[in-house]
Design a protein around this motif. Structure first.
Motif, PDB file in Angstrom:
ATOM      1  N   ALA A   1      28.243 -11.241  10.084  1.00  0.00           N
ATOM      2  CA  ALA A   1      28.270 -10.524   8.803  1.00  0.00           C
ATOM      3  C   ALA A   1      28.988  -9.181   8.924  1.00  0.00           C
ATOM      4  N   VAL A   2      28.828  -8.506  10.057  1.00  0.00           N
ATOM      5  CA  VAL A   2      29.537  -7.233  10.264  1.00  0.00           C
ATOM      6  C   VAL A   2      31.049  -7.477  10.290  1.00  0.00           C
ATOM      7  N   LEU A   3      31.474  -8.533  10.976  1.00  0.00           N
ATOM      8  CA  LEU A   3      32.903  -8.867  11.004  1.00  0.00           C
ATOM      9  C   LEU A   3      33.426  -9.165   9.597  1.00  0.00           C
ATOM     10  N   ILE A   4      32.645  -9.880   8.816  1.00  0.00           N
ATOM     11  CA  ILE A   4      33.048 -10.186   7.446  1.00  0.00           C
ATOM     12  C   ILE A   4      33.091  -8.907   6.613  1.00  0.00           C
ATOM     13  N   THR A   5      32.158  -7.993   6.850  1.00  0.00           N
ATOM     14  CA  THR A   5      32.163  -6.716   6.128  1.00  0.00           C
ATOM     15  C   THR A   5      33.464  -5.972   6.397  1.00  0.00           C
ATOM     16  N   PHE A   6      33.870  -5.905   7.657  1.00  0.00           N
ATOM     17  CA  PHE A   6      35.138  -5.235   7.977  1.00  0.00           C
ATOM     18  C   PHE A   6      36.322  -5.970   7.364  1.00  0.00           C
ATOM     19  N   ALA A   7      36.265  -7.285   7.349  1.00  0.00           N
ATOM     20  CA  ALA A   7      37.355  -8.062   6.759  1.00  0.00           C
ATOM     21  C   ALA A   7      37.450  -7.860   5.251  1.00  0.00           C
ATOM     22  N   SER A   8      36.355  -7.451   4.618  1.00  0.00           N
ATOM     23  CA  SER A   8      36.342  -7.274   3.160  1.00  0.00           C
ATOM     24  C   SER A   8      36.773  -5.880   2.718  1.00  0.00           C
ATOM     25  N   LEU A   9      37.149  -5.019   3.643  1.00  0.00           N
ATOM     26  CA  LEU A   9      37.440  -3.624   3.293  1.00  0.00           C
ATOM     27  C   LEU A   9      38.592  -3.459   2.296  1.00  0.00           C
ATOM     28  N   LYS A  10      39.469  -4.432   2.184  1.00  0.00           N
ATOM     29  CA  LYS A  10      40.567  -4.343   1.218  1.00  0.00           C
ATOM     30  C   LYS A  10      40.240  -5.048  -0.095  1.00  0.00           C
ATOM     31  N   LYS A  11      39.030  -5.556  -0.203  1.00  0.00           N
ATOM     32  CA  LYS A  11      38.569  -6.204  -1.436  1.00  0.00           C
ATOM     33  C   LYS A  11      37.971  -5.132  -2.350  1.00  0.00           C
ATOM     34  N   PRO A  12      37.646  -5.504  -3.597  1.00  0.00           N
ATOM     35  CA  PRO A  12      36.943  -4.554  -4.464  1.00  0.00           C
ATOM     36  C   PRO A  12      35.631  -4.088  -3.817  1.00  0.00           C
ATOM     37  N   VAL A  39      30.045  -3.846  -0.562  1.00  0.00           N
ATOM     38  CA  VAL A  39      28.610  -3.603  -0.718  1.00  0.00           C
ATOM     39  C   VAL A  39      27.823  -4.883  -0.437  1.00  0.00           C
ATOM     40  N   LEU A  40      28.297  -6.003  -0.975  1.00  0.00           N
ATOM     41  CA  LEU A  40      27.628  -7.283  -0.761  1.00  0.00           C
ATOM     42  C   LEU A  40      27.482  -7.585   0.726  1.00  0.00           C
ATOM     43  N   PHE A  41      28.581  -7.508   1.454  1.00  0.00           N
ATOM     44  CA  PHE A  41      28.528  -7.874   2.872  1.00  0.00           C
ATOM     45  C   PHE A  41      27.821  -6.817   3.713  1.00  0.00           C
ATOM     46  N   ALA A  42      27.829  -5.577   3.273  1.00  0.00           N
ATOM     47  CA  ALA A  42      27.032  -4.551   3.959  1.00  0.00           C
ATOM     48  C   ALA A  42      25.545  -4.863   3.811  1.00  0.00           C
ATOM     49  N   PHE A  43      25.143  -5.323   2.630  1.00  0.00           N
ATOM     50  CA  PHE A  43      23.753  -5.721   2.424  1.00  0.00           C
ATOM     51  C   PHE A  43      23.405  -6.952   3.252  1.00  0.00           C
ATOM     52  N   VAL A  44      24.323  -7.910   3.324  1.00  0.00           N
ATOM     53  CA  VAL A  44      24.083  -9.102   4.155  1.00  0.00           C
ATOM     54  C   VAL A  44      23.879  -8.680   5.607  1.00  0.00           C
ATOM     55  N   SER A  45      24.757  -7.812   6.095  1.00  0.00           N
ATOM     56  CA  SER A  45      24.648  -7.329   7.481  1.00  0.00           C
ATOM     57  C   SER A  45      23.314  -6.629   7.705  1.00  0.00           C
ATOM     58  N   SER A  46      22.961  -5.751   6.772  1.00  0.00           N
ATOM     59  CA  SER A  46      21.690  -5.022   6.901  1.00  0.00           C
ATOM     60  C   SER A  46      20.498  -5.971   6.884  1.00  0.00           C
ATOM     61  N   ALA A  47      20.558  -6.982   6.008  1.00  0.00           N
ATOM     62  CA  ALA A  47      19.447  -7.937   5.931  1.00  0.00           C
ATOM     63  C   ALA A  47      19.273  -8.666   7.254  1.00  0.00           C
ATOM     64  N   PHE A  48      20.379  -9.146   7.829  1.00  0.00           N
ATOM     65  CA  PHE A  48      20.272  -9.840   9.116  1.00  0.00           C
ATOM     66  C   PHE A  48      19.766  -8.898  10.208  1.00  0.00           C
ATOM     67  N   ALA A  49      20.186  -7.643  10.173  1.00  0.00           N
ATOM     68  CA  ALA A  49      19.715  -6.675  11.168  1.00  0.00           C
ATOM     69  C   ALA A  49      18.196  -6.496  11.062  1.00  0.00           C
TER      70      ALA A  49
END
Length: 138
Positions: A65-76, A81-91
């Protein structure tokens, strides 16, 4: 829900968007772990070993999820925010399993509810945008 909606439906949606396949795989694997007939939970001699294994399971998904969060940095921003929440939830879910602190697992579950709400909002936004000019802010 984990098998049908979380797993199979997301894997089918993954034919068009690979992230659905990835998270569908999470839900299918997590559901299989928890299904008594799979024998996975029963195969651990102690609850401590089971929770440690689940801690590693969630930690692996946290890394993805952290890798996906970084990959989404050029998205809206909402995707980030979505993937940051996913990462936090898994953590939090992983930390809760490793430490046996139920409050951490509860926070992880609450964060997953926020993830679902954001994802549903994005899905509605995308559906609306497909038919007409954008009506909901990203």
């Amino acid at each position: 829900m984990a098998i049908a909606t979380g797993g199979i439906a997301q894997i089918l949606a993954g034919m068009w968007e690979v992230l659905f396949t990835l998270f569908g795989s999470f839900w299918l694997s997590y559901a299989v772990i928890l299904i008594p007939g799979s024998g996975i939970v029963a195969s651990y001699p102690t609850l401590h070993e089971l929770h440690t294994a689940l801690g590693f399971f969630f930690t692996a998904w946290f890394a993805i999820a952290v890798l996906i969060t970084f990959a989404s940095l050029k998205k809206p921003r909402l995707y980030i925010v979505l993937f940051a929440f996913v990462s936090s939830a898994f953590a939090f879910l992983g930390a809760g399993e490793f430490t046996a602190i139920h409050a951490l697992t509860t926070v992880g579950g609450a964060l997953m509810i926020v993830v679902a709400l954001i994802a549903y909002y994005l899905a509605i936004k995308i559906l609306i945008a497909a038919d007409q000019p954008p009506a909901l802010p990203i």
